[in-house]
Design an enzyme around this catalytic site. Structure first.
Site, short mmCIF file in Angstrom:
data_model
loop_
_atom_site.label_atom_id
_atom_site.label_comp_id
_atom_site.label_asym_id
_atom_site.label_seq_id
_atom_site.Cartn_x
_atom_site.Cartn_y
_atom_site.Cartn_z
N SER A 82 0.35 11.08 -16.82
CA SER A 82 -0.88 11.18 -17.59
C SER A 82 -0.78 12.38 -18.52
CB SER A 82 -2.06 11.35 -16.64
OG SER A 82 -3.23 11.74 -17.33
N TYR A 131 -7.15 16.01 -10.08
CA TYR A 131 -6.36 14.92 -10.65
C TYR A 131 -5.21 15.48 -11.48
CZ TYR A 131 -5.09 11.00 -13.68
OH TYR A 131 -4.38 10.04 -14.37
N ASP A 140 0.87 -1.18 0.00
CA ASP A 140 0.00 0.00 0.00
C ASP A 140 0.91 1.22 0.00
OD1 ASP A 140 -1.69 2.11 0.54
OD2 ASP A 140 -2.73 1.14 2.20
N LYS A 194 -0.99 15.21 -11.14
CA LYS A 194 -0.09 14.74 -12.20
C LYS A 194 0.92 15.81 -12.60
CE LYS A 194 -1.54 10.56 -12.47
NZ LYS A 194 -0.65 9.45 -12.04
#
Length: 241
Positions: A149, A189, A72, A193
């Site tokens: 991304s 998000y 984790d 990134k």
């Protein structure tokens, strides 16, 4: 199929985070099933029960090219245990792939949801690199691959991103250069990134003298369960109206 390794063959040891689904699962399966058995894969995930999906891709059995590990990226103790497990192995490639998404209007995103996203996408990558980097530095060899991304680039192409201005007006009515649109409802998000991009671009420079290569993979849309696994903007639902 026979999973026996070829005698005397040196394998490339790879540890991948986030292997319960998506890109991580696909990469682990591809490397572990390599016909020449060139890789030893440590496929890690937060919940080992989800490892069945990976084993199904490999015909229901676990080849000697694959080992499932619980990891984790938000838990330093879990990371320490995984690092201890591979201690003594020459870890050639570290793939930081674990990540989560968060979609919705910014004003509906709870602080807890945003903190959770950054804890996985940014600090999770930092913790993972910190756990395995010292051994690579000591050996003066290794490769780190980080899943980023297009959300870390959106607003311009990699070649023009640093030289393009956001649209702004001034008293004369002149405008800056308009950029392509970003990713709507993905502000948090994308912020995570962008942070990963800055982290890796800086880190790559200081790792060069240690013969450690860092690669950012800036994925576009991929057919995975990523959208299905998105966090709710507000886990309690109190901010969604």
């Amino acid at each position: 199929p026979s999973w026996a390794a070829l005698p005397g063959m040196e394998r490339t040891t790879v540890l991948i985070t986030g292997c319960s689904s998506g890109i991580g699962l696909g990469l682990a399966a591809r490397l572990a099933a390599d016909a020449a058995r060139r890789f030893k894969v440590y496929a890690t995930m937060r919940d080992l029960a989800k490892g069945e999906r990976l084993l199904e891709r490999l015909g229901g059995c676990c080849p000697d090219t694959l080992e499932l590990l619980q990891l984790d990226v938000t838990d330093p103790c879990s990371l320490a245990a995984a690092a201890q497990r591979v201690q003594g192995q020459q870890l050639d490639v570290l793939v930081c792939n674990a990540g989560v998404g968060l979609m919705g209007p910014l004003e509906t995103c709870s602080e807890q949801a945003m903190k959770t996203l950054f804890d996985v996408n940014v600090f999770g990558a930092v913790r993972t690199i910190q756990a395995f980097l010292p051994a690579m530095k000591s050996r003066r060899a290794g490769r780190i691959i980080v899943s980023s991304s297009i959300g870390g680039l959106q607003g311009g192409t990699p070649s023009t991103l640093r030289h393009t201005e956001l649209p702004v007006g001034n008293s004369s009515g002149a405008q800056g250069v308009a950029l392509p649109p970003g990713l709507p409802f993905n502000a948090v998000y994308c912020a995570s990134k962008f942070a990963v991009e800055g982290l890796c671009e800086s880190l790559a420079i200081v790792l060069r003298p240690f013969n450690i290569h860092l690669t950012l993979v800036e994925c576009g849309p991929v057919h995975t369960s990523f959208l299905a696994n998105l966090q709710r903007p507000d886990p309690e639902g109190s901010e969604m109206r």
